[in-house]
Write a protein that holds these residues in place. Structure first.
Motif, short mmCIF file in Angstrom:
data_model
loop_
_atom_site.label_atom_id
_atom_site.label_comp_id
_atom_site.label_asym_id
_atom_site.label_seq_id
_atom_site.Cartn_x
_atom_site.Cartn_y
_atom_site.Cartn_z
N SER A 1 -5.37 9.94 -1.26
CA SER A 1 -4.77 9.50 -2.52
C SER A 1 -4.07 8.16 -2.32
O SER A 1 -3.47 7.92 -1.27
CB SER A 1 -3.73 10.51 -3.01
N TRP A 2 -4.15 7.30 -3.31
CA TRP A 2 -3.49 6.00 -3.24
C TRP A 2 -1.99 6.15 -3.46
O TRP A 2 -1.54 6.90 -4.31
CB TRP A 2 -4.05 5.03 -4.28
N SER A 3 -1.22 5.40 -2.69
CA SER A 3 0.23 5.29 -2.86
C SER A 3 0.54 3.82 -3.06
O SER A 3 -0.24 2.95 -2.66
CB SER A 3 0.97 5.80 -1.61
N ARG A 4 1.68 3.51 -3.66
CA ARG A 4 2.05 2.12 -3.91
C ARG A 4 3.48 1.89 -3.46
O ARG A 4 4.34 2.75 -3.65
CB ARG A 4 1.92 1.80 -5.40
N TYR B 1 -5.75 3.76 7.74
CA TYR B 1 -5.40 3.50 6.35
C TYR B 1 -6.25 2.38 5.79
O TYR B 1 -6.75 1.52 6.51
CB TYR B 1 -3.93 3.07 6.24
N ARG C 1 -4.68 -2.54 -0.22
CA ARG C 1 -5.08 -3.55 -1.20
C ARG C 1 -3.85 -4.01 -1.96
O ARG C 1 -2.82 -3.34 -1.97
CB ARG C 1 -6.14 -3.00 -2.16
N SER D 1 -0.41 -0.45 -10.75
CA SER D 1 -1.29 0.00 -9.67
C SER D 1 -2.75 -0.39 -9.87
O SER D 1 -3.65 0.20 -9.28
CB SER D 1 -1.17 1.51 -9.45
N PRO E 1 -5.79 -2.63 -9.03
CA PRO E 1 -6.12 -3.47 -7.87
C PRO E 1 -6.23 -4.94 -8.22
O PRO E 1 -6.79 -5.31 -9.25
CB PRO E 1 -7.48 -2.93 -7.41
N THR F 1 -10.27 -3.99 -0.95
CA THR F 1 -9.65 -3.05 -0.03
C THR F 1 -10.08 -3.39 1.40
O THR F 1 -11.25 -3.66 1.65
CB THR F 1 -10.09 -1.61 -0.38
N GLY G 1 -0.83 -1.46 -2.08
CA GLY G 1 -1.43 -0.16 -2.32
C GLY G 1 -2.01 0.33 -1.00
O GLY G 1 -2.64 -0.44 -0.27
N ARG H 1 -3.75 3.90 1.25
CA ARG H 1 -4.21 5.29 1.27
C ARG H 1 -4.70 5.64 2.66
O ARG H 1 -5.12 4.78 3.44
CB ARG H 1 -5.31 5.54 0.25
#
Length: 169
Positions: A75-78, A107, A110, A116, A118, A122, A147, A149
């Motif tokens: 899952s993407w985190s920011r 990891y 981006r 969030s 992009p 990436t 960003g 993940r």
């Protein structure tokens, strides 16, 4: 498609601009990249300096240091609002460097905006190595975030530490 067309015409214009007259002799300087992957680069990009009129290799941008929880299973985190980075140049690259990489499978990172969305390609995040994400569509003087993940096979939430810049560093 527009980015590819812009990239091609930018290279064409750069090649034309690099036609130099040295002592009455014309010299053509070829502006070709050496990286086989157009989305990443760990080398300096001298062509970027020529096209923007700003020497991005002199560090006009700044680094932002981030340590955040990254969810398991890809899952993407920011980075939070206090961990933004202001874009300072016209560089087409964002920069990322890993300081602590606790996930065994690594990891991906981006550049993203406050929603969030992009703003760059990436790329992988590596310990003590700067990677550059191409297609940075950020605007000068705007805030951007990192960003990040983990792999979709990562079974734990982890807390990496990295630094990033909305500019080429």
């Amino acid at each position: 498609m527009l980015n590819l067309k812009h990239h091609f015409f930018g290279k064409l214009m750069l090649s034309a601009a690099l036609l130099l007259s040295v002592g009455g002799t014309s010299v053509v300087a070829a502006a070709t990249g050496t990286d086989n992957d157009p989305n990443t680069s760990t080398d300096k990009n001298p062509a970027e300096e020529e096209t923007t009129g700003i020497d991005v290799r002199k560090g006009k941008g700044t680094w932002t240091i981030v340590s955040i929880d990254v969810h398991k299973a890809g899952s993407w985190s920011r980075s939070g609002s206090k961990y933004s980075n202001v874009k300072k140049t016209n560089s087409n690259y964002a920069s990322f460097n890993g300081d602590a990489i606790p996930a065994a499978l690594g990891y991906k990172v981006r550049l993203v905006n406050n929603a969030s969305v992009p703003r760059s390609n990436t790329v992988g995040l590596y310990l003590n190595r700067t990677t550059h994400a191409a297609n940075n569509s950020g605007t000068i003087n705007k805030h951007y975030y990192g960003g990040i993940r983990s792999s979709e096979f990562e079974i734990n939430t982890t807390r990496p530490k990295f630094h990033f810049s909305a500019d080429y560093k």
